[in-house]
Design an enzyme around this catalytic site. Structure first.
Site, PDB file in Angstrom:
ATOM      1  N   SER A  55      41.534  50.985  -5.336  1.00 38.96           N
ATOM      2  CA  SER A  55      40.747  51.807  -4.423  1.00 38.96           C
ATOM      3  C   SER A  55      39.303  51.293  -4.377  1.00 38.96           C
ATOM      4  CB  SER A  55      40.851  53.280  -4.822  1.00 38.96           C
ATOM      5  OG  SER A  55      40.421  54.109  -3.771  1.00 38.96           O
ATOM      6  N   ASP A 110      50.127  55.608   1.948  1.00 39.41           N
ATOM      7  CA  ASP A 110      48.850  55.991   1.334  1.00 39.41           C
ATOM      8  C   ASP A 110      48.104  56.965   2.250  1.00 39.41           C
ATOM      9  OD1 ASP A 110      46.246  56.125   0.245  1.00 39.41           O
ATOM     10  OD2 ASP A 110      46.336  54.044  -0.442  1.00 39.41           O
ATOM     11  N   HIS A 144      48.781  56.746  -2.556  1.00 41.38           N
ATOM     12  CA  HIS A 144      47.565  56.158  -3.146  1.00 41.38           C
ATOM     13  C   HIS A 144      47.769  56.092  -4.654  1.00 41.38           C
ATOM     14  CE1 HIS A 144      43.481  54.775  -2.776  1.00 41.38           C
ATOM     15  NE2 HIS A 144      43.069  55.623  -3.705  1.00 41.38           N
TER      16      HIS A 144
END
Length: 168
Positions: A55, A110, A144
């Site tokens: 991320s 995601d 995610h």
């Protein structure tokens, strides 16, 4: 987005046209560059260093690799995007890392960093460094998060980019 949490830099929004925390991104990148410098001073050649993260960490790794003067072994960028992407000129031929290898991985489910951000980042990266050195892998149904298959891909990438050094 006004939530208090540990982070490399602030995220104002998660859309392609959202404002970005330019000073925070650059400050965080300088911190990573200082860590690289310290490792080099400790005897680790920069070409034996891979930056990587998930991320924000992946985003910062991409940005730092494109802006450092240290030649790196590569980048592992998981579920991320390229911050300040419009500040990079096309085909950075004079970049120290124009030939580095990048493994970029993204789940196709995601909800936080949409898959399209990852695929657009891979395309942008192909205009900035040697496009044959960019590997973009997608993972079906992955939100995610990370998955075992992705970790195997990361392990293989690291082993390929940082082969064992013989004592001879």
């Amino acid at each position: 987005m006004r939530m208090s949490m540990p982070s490399w830099f602030d995220i104002y929004g998660l859309s392609p046209d959202a404002d970005e925390d330019e000073s925070g991104i650059k400050r965080a990148s300088e911190n990573i560059k200082a860590l690289i410098e310290q490792e080099v001073k400790n005897g680790i050649p920069s070409h034996r260093i891979i930056l990587g993260g998930f991320s924000q960490g992946g985003a910062l790794s991409l940005y730092t690799a494109l802006t450092t003067q240290q030649k790196l072994a590569g980048v592992v960028a998981l579920s991320c995007w390229l911050p300040l992407r419009n500040s990079f000129p096309q085909a950075s031929a004079n970049s120290a890392n124009k030939d580095m290898h990048v493994l970029q991985c993204h789940g196709d489910a995601d909800p936080l960093v949409p898959f399209i951000f990852g695929s657009q980042t891979a395309e942008k990266m192909k205009s900035l460094i040697n496009p044959t050195n960019i590997t973009f892998k997608s993972y079906r149904g992955l939100p995610h998060s990370a998955c075992p298959e992705e970790m195997v891909d990361v392990k293989r990438f690291i082993e390929k980019q940082l082969p064992a050094i013989s004592d001879e």
